[in-house]
Design a protein around this motif. Structure first.
Motif, PDB file in Angstrom:
ATOM      1  N   GLU A 568      74.903  47.267  39.659  1.00 38.70           N
ATOM      2  CA  GLU A 568      74.920  47.149  41.114  1.00 38.70           C
ATOM      3  C   GLU A 568      73.761  46.242  41.520  1.00 38.70           C
ATOM      4  N   TYR A 569      74.090  44.973  41.813  1.00 43.89           N
ATOM      5  CA  TYR A 569      73.042  44.034  42.191  1.00 43.89           C
ATOM      6  C   TYR A 569      72.646  44.190  43.651  1.00 43.89           C
ATOM      7  N   PHE A 570      73.590  44.675  44.439  1.00 43.46           N
ATOM      8  CA  PHE A 570      73.353  44.855  45.867  1.00 43.46           C
ATOM      9  C   PHE A 570      73.950  46.192  46.253  1.00 43.46           C
ATOM     10  N   PRO A 571      73.531  46.772  47.346  1.00 39.98           N
ATOM     11  CA  PRO A 571      74.060  48.088  47.729  1.00 39.98           C
ATOM     12  C   PRO A 571      75.581  48.079  47.805  1.00 39.98           C
ATOM     13  N   VAL A 733      59.101  55.372  42.052  1.00 43.21           N
ATOM     14  CA  VAL A 733      58.924  55.888  43.406  1.00 43.21           C
ATOM     15  C   VAL A 733      57.963  54.951  44.143  1.00 43.21           C
ATOM     16  N   ILE A 734      58.389  54.490  45.342  1.00 42.87           N
ATOM     17  CA  ILE A 734      57.639  53.512  46.119  1.00 42.87           C
ATOM     18  C   ILE A 734      57.348  54.109  47.498  1.00 42.87           C
ATOM     19  N   ASP A 735      56.123  53.871  48.016  1.00 42.19           N
ATOM     20  CA  ASP A 735      55.845  54.342  49.372  1.00 42.19           C
ATOM     21  C   ASP A 735      56.293  53.293  50.388  1.00 42.19           C
ATOM     22  N   ILE A 736      56.159  53.603  51.672  1.00 41.61           N
ATOM     23  CA  ILE A 736      56.703  52.720  52.705  1.00 41.61           C
ATOM     24  C   ILE A 736      55.927  51.410  52.807  1.00 41.61           C
ATOM     25  N   ARG A 737      54.737  51.327  52.177  1.00 43.51           N
ATOM     26  CA  ARG A 737      53.984  50.076  52.163  1.00 43.51           C
ATOM     27  C   ARG A 737      54.383  49.192  50.990  1.00 43.51           C
ATOM     28  N   GLY A 738      55.293  49.695  50.138  1.00 42.17           N
ATOM     29  CA  GLY A 738      55.742  48.930  48.999  1.00 42.17           C
ATOM     30  C   GLY A 738      54.933  49.150  47.747  1.00 42.17           C
ATOM     31  N   SER A 783      52.713  63.398  53.359  1.00 38.90           N
ATOM     32  CA  SER A 783      53.963  63.472  54.120  1.00 38.90           C
ATOM     33  C   SER A 783      54.457  62.063  54.450  1.00 38.90           C
ATOM     34  N   GLY A 784      55.770  61.888  54.424  1.00 37.99           N
ATOM     35  CA  GLY A 784      56.342  60.591  54.764  1.00 37.99           C
ATOM     36  C   GLY A 784      57.643  60.340  54.024  1.00 37.99           C
ATOM     37  N   VAL A 785      58.156  59.107  54.191  1.00 44.36           N
ATOM     38  CA  VAL A 785      59.407  58.693  53.550  1.00 44.36           C
ATOM     39  C   VAL A 785      59.067  57.855  52.329  1.00 44.36           C
ATOM     40  N   TYR A 786      59.770  58.116  51.223  1.00 50.15           N
ATOM     41  CA  TYR A 786      59.561  57.392  49.973  1.00 50.15           C
ATOM     42  C   TYR A 786      60.893  56.796  49.502  1.00 50.15           C
ATOM     43  N   LEU A 787      60.804  55.600  48.940  1.00 49.13           N
ATOM     44  CA  LEU A 787      61.971  54.957  48.330  1.00 49.13           C
ATOM     45  C   LEU A 787      61.924  55.185  46.831  1.00 49.13           C
ATOM     46  N   TYR A 788      63.113  55.174  46.219  1.00 46.94           N
ATOM     47  CA  TYR A 788      63.126  55.241  44.754  1.00 46.94           C
ATOM     48  C   TYR A 788      64.185  54.288  44.217  1.00 46.94           C
ATOM     49  N   TYR A 789      63.881  53.745  43.039  1.00 50.05           N
ATOM     50  CA  TYR A 789      64.791  52.840  42.338  1.00 50.05           C
ATOM     51  C   TYR A 789      65.091  53.449  40.972  1.00 50.05           C
ATOM     52  N   GLY A 803      67.491  54.746  46.664  1.00 50.59           N
ATOM     53  CA  GLY A 803      67.669  55.741  47.705  1.00 50.59           C
ATOM     54  C   GLY A 803      66.318  56.109  48.302  1.00 50.59           C
ATOM     55  N   LYS A 804      66.271  57.177  49.074  1.00 47.94           N
ATOM     56  CA  LYS A 804      65.027  57.584  49.701  1.00 47.94           C
ATOM     57  C   LYS A 804      65.009  59.103  49.870  1.00 47.94           C
ATOM     58  N   PHE A 805      63.817  59.634  49.996  1.00 45.00           N
ATOM     59  CA  PHE A 805      63.641  61.064  50.265  1.00 45.00           C
ATOM     60  C   PHE A 805      62.383  61.231  51.102  1.00 45.00           C
ATOM     61  N   SER A 806      62.198  62.468  51.644  1.00 46.22           N
ATOM     62  CA  SER A 806      61.057  62.743  52.533  1.00 46.22           C
ATOM     63  C   SER A 806      60.203  63.863  51.951  1.00 46.22           C
TER      64      SER A 806
END
Length: 809
Positions: A568-571, A733-738, A783-789, A803-806
């Motif tokens: 999956e190269y793109f969503p 796992v990535i934070d919202i600042r990248g 606390s906050g939103v996190y992205l994951y790859y 995806g993402k989780f909180s």
């Protein structure tokens, strides 16, 4: 850039003066400098004697010559045969100039005064003696043409322009003296010596000898288009001028080689002809030593007859190996008497070696001849096409469609007012681009137009700045486009420039960009993953012993091999308003028609740390451990692209085109999904293949409330899981600042290679359990939103997901 305008002064300053003299169409140039169009200059003029307008034919295309020193255009010759002829004018006009040179003279105009030269004129004379005429209609300050006719051909043999400074009548010698400046540069034979020389007002290009076709030619000419003279232009077709010619009678349908004679298959139908500068005088002169051949030889028995086709607006491709043109179906009832004009777009392949293309033999006489390919067919879509052209790289043909289905070429060519009303009153043009290389039937004959220009009224006539090596256009290869736009009803038309920029760079890692006027995703060959094969006629025997819904099945009796990793190269479900082009590259360095050995097993080799695969996108070559790859048993002809249909839980084959020259597979899709490149290999034992499929990936609990869920941690799970394990899981796992928070890793081991029931809980398959959600330093997450790859790999497959989780503390 060349353009025609009816505006009295489309360029600010002194490029055009007055409202009446320049109220009809003239040709102008603009220079692209510093990203803007500037330095406007006028090249032509016109006059109106109350009965007719003597000037440029606006329904015809205009063209530069190969060195851009001249401009060729069509104009009516009312004082001669009355038919359209081709003229040329110097394009090197100073900015802001408007008088005192050829651009102040109409192509052919009404003869107000024509005085026969009585006595011989010598080089350097400042006085020309003509037959006595006290009522001569030439005034001091007028620009006049001085010319001599060839006594055998009747063509103008020499000419020049001069300004009248004085007029004297010598009644004793029965002559009128016309004083001119500058003094003459040629000598002219007077009537007393048997010559046929004249002083004529007004000065016209016709009288200056700037006509390309003979003045006594009884045919109408339109739509000139000249090929280039640069390295990328095919040598056999450099400096060739295309034009449309319609003879008035069969006897007028001639070819020249260089002497002209009636064509053996003569017709009065309009056809495309090609003129060569055979005598190498840097000019095109039909009947003056240059060859003329027919590109097309369509026949029609009358004004509108069965199967009658008129070709129009031919355009050379940038490599001078193809010609695009408009095909007007003039069968009975098509415009006469009721519009619309049924116009389609076709290309003729003269010398291109693209996969699946055959070469045409000239002249073609049918739209179904070998080497002729449709780009757009009116009968399939009921919208007339117009203004065909090429993208700078020659991979796309642009054209404009009248969505109101109202085009009437008969009325549009009748006079200038009707042309304006047709183009900017009743029509609604939008611009489209069509990919050329997949037009042959063998390449899928894929019709996938890309909408390039769309406003409520009109956008038309797209042209792109060239990108060959000698071109100085900016931002190659995505050089600027220019188009004509009418933003609202009743408004004038404007030239608008479109500057393109890549959305991302295409390199060894692939990418997505705006390429050739179309959204394009490029998949490099270093995504190739697996050499496992299966025999697809009996899926139960080779897909884990049962009929699995995710086992690819293709209706052939060969072995099938995965030649590209499903990723999956793109969503999944990323949608586009129109089709995007997907280009999958494969390796075939030795050009033997087979995917190079080892390149279909890249991930396995590199993951083991024993081999290094590299791909050079500039040279389109593949290496393993620095050695060029070769050999192989997967036929390139058998390659196809499949996408994973989540709803149907199956692989679906996509129609596409394999280009063995550029080593690509091209398909079109309106959305991004999971893709796999599959090919066939014969003569091998077929082992088990179970593609890795992970669907409906999620995290729970989400949000993760630390005070309540600290003992449970976070689980990454999937609603569906199948494949041949074990499955290696890596999650970043990535934070919202990248910033990277941490990297997680784990393995999903099933009860058996295809049985993962042991990790099934709460109707979901656990992929990884993050028991203690902390960062890399061991500190609890804020606390906050996190992205994951997530990347999930088996021996032969890889699936990626984001995806993402909180977190709530």
């Amino acid at each position: 850039m060349l353009f025609a305008s009816r505006q009295s002064n489309p360029c600010d300053g002194n490029a055009a003066i007055g409202d009446s003299e320049y109220s009809n169409f003239n040709i102008y140039t603009l220079t692209l400098s510093g990203g803007i169009l500037t330095d406007c200059a006028r090249l032509t003029s016109n006059v109106n004697d109350g009965f007719a307008t003597y000037g440029v034919d606006p329904s015809s295309d205009v063209t530069w010559t190969d060195d851009a020193s001249k401009v060729v255009f069509a104009a009516p010759d009312h004082i001669g045969t009355g038919r359209n002829k081709l003229f040329w004018v110097d394009s090197t006009v100073g900015v802001g100039q408007s008088v005192g040179d050829q651009y102040d003279y109409p192509p052919a105009g009404p003869v107000i005064a024509s005085e026969m030269i009585w006595e011989d004129v010598l080089v350097g004379d400042g006085i020309i003696k003509v037959s006595l005429n006290p009522g001569v209609l030439i005034n001091i300050g007028d620009k006049v043409s001085i010319y001599e006719l060839d006594s055998f051909t009747g063509e103008i043999s020499q000419s020049e322009i001069a300004e009248v400074t004085d007029i004297q009548h010598d009644f004793g010698n029965f002559v009128t003296e016309i004083h001119v400046t500058p003094n003459t540069v040629n000598a002219y034979l007077g009537m007393m010596s048997g010559g046929s020389s004249f002083v004529e007002y007004p000065a016209t290009l016709r009288q200056m000898g700037q006509n390309i076709v003979p003045l006594d030619d009884n045919a109408d000419w339109w739509d000139p288009n000249a090929s280039g003279n640069y390295a990328e232009c095919a040598a056999a077709y450099r400096s060739k001028l295309l034009a449309v010619r319609k003879p008035s009678a069969n006897a007028e349908d001639y070819v020249c080689g260089p002497a002209c004679a009636q064509d053996g298959a003569a017709t009065t139908n309009a056809n495309i002809v090609m003129i060569s500068d055979t005598n190498a005088d840097s000019e095109y002169t039909v009947g003056g030593g240059d060859n003329l051949i027919k590109v097309t030889n369509f026949h029609g028995a009358g004004a509108y007859s069965v199967n009658q086709v008129w070709p129009m607006k031919p355009k050379w491709s940038p490599d001078c190996k193809m010609i695009s043109f408009l095909a007007w179906d003039r069968s009975p009832g098509n415009t006469n008497p009721t519009p619309p004009s049924k116009t389609s777009v076709y290309i003729i392949n003269l010398d291109a070696e693209h996969s699946g293309f055959e070469k045409a033999t000239l002249p073609i006489s049918s739209l179904t001849d070998t080497g002729v390919y449709p780009i757009y067919k009116y009968d399939d879509h009921s919208m007339p096409a117009n203004f065909p052209n090429w993208s700078a790289d020659g991979k796309l043909v642009s054209y404009s469609l009248d969505r109101n289905n109202a085009l009437d070429l008969e009325q549009a060519s009748s006079d200038m007012d009707n042309l304006v009303n047709q183009m900017f009153g009743s029509s609604n043009y939008d611009i489209y681009l069509e990919y050329v290389l997949d037009q042959p039937e063998s390449q899928g004959a894929i019709y996938s137009p890309q909408l390039m220009g769309n406003v409520d009224n009109n956008e038309m006539a797209l042209a792109q700045c060239p990108t060959h090596a000698a071109s100085t256009c900016p931002n190659k290869p995505n050089s600027p486009f220019v188009q004509v736009s009418q933003m609202y009803s009743g408004a004038g038309a404007y030239l608008r420039m479109l500057t393109l920029g890549d959305e991302s760079e295409v390199n060894e890692g692939g990418g997505i960009l705006f390429q050739d006027g179309i959204i394009t995703a490029v998949f490099p060959p270093n995504v190739v993953a697996s050499s496992t094969v299966f025999y697809n006629t009996d899926p139960t025997a080779y897909c884990g012993g049962v009929l699995l819904p995710d086992c690819p099945v293709d209706p052939t009796n060969d072995f099938i091999v995965q030649a590209g990793e499903a990723r999956e190269y793109f969503p999944d479900g990323t949608n586009f308003e129109s089709y995007a082009r997907l280009i999958f590259r494969y390796c075939d360095n030795d050009v033997d028609g087979y995917v190079d050995a080892g390149t279909e097993n890249v991930h396995v080799a590199t993951a083991a740390g024993t081999k290094a695969f590299t791909y050079n996108s500039l040279t389109n070559t593949c290496r393993i451990d620095g050695v060029l790859t070769s050999g192989g048993t997967i036929s390139a002809d058998s390659l196809a692209v499949y996408y994973w249909d989540n709803v149907g839980s199956q692989w679906v084959r996509m129609d596409g085109a394999v280009d063995k020259v550029n080593k690509t597979i091209t398909v079109f899709s309106k959305h991004f999904s999971r893709y796999d490149t599959l090919g066939f290999r014969t003569g091998l034992q077929a082992p088990v293949l179970v593609p890795l499929q992970i669907t409906d990936i999620r995290t729970y609990p989400n949000p993760y409330v630390q005070s309540r869920n600290w003992a449970d941690g976070i689980k990454f799970a999937a609603g569906g899981l199948s494949g041949y394990g074990p499955i290696n899981i890596e999650i970043k796992v990535i934070d919202i600042r990248g910033s990277l928070v941490t990297t997680l890793a784990g393995v999903v081991n099933g009860n058996a290679p295809t049985d993962f029931s042991n990790v099934l809980e709460n109707n979901a398959y656990t992929l990884l359990h993050w028991t203690n959600p902390v960062n890399a330093a061991g500190r609890p997450l804020a606390s906050g939103v996190y992205l994951y790859y997530m990347t999930a790999r088996t021996t032969n497959y890889e699936v990626t997901h984001k995806g993402k989780f909180s977190i709530v503390r």
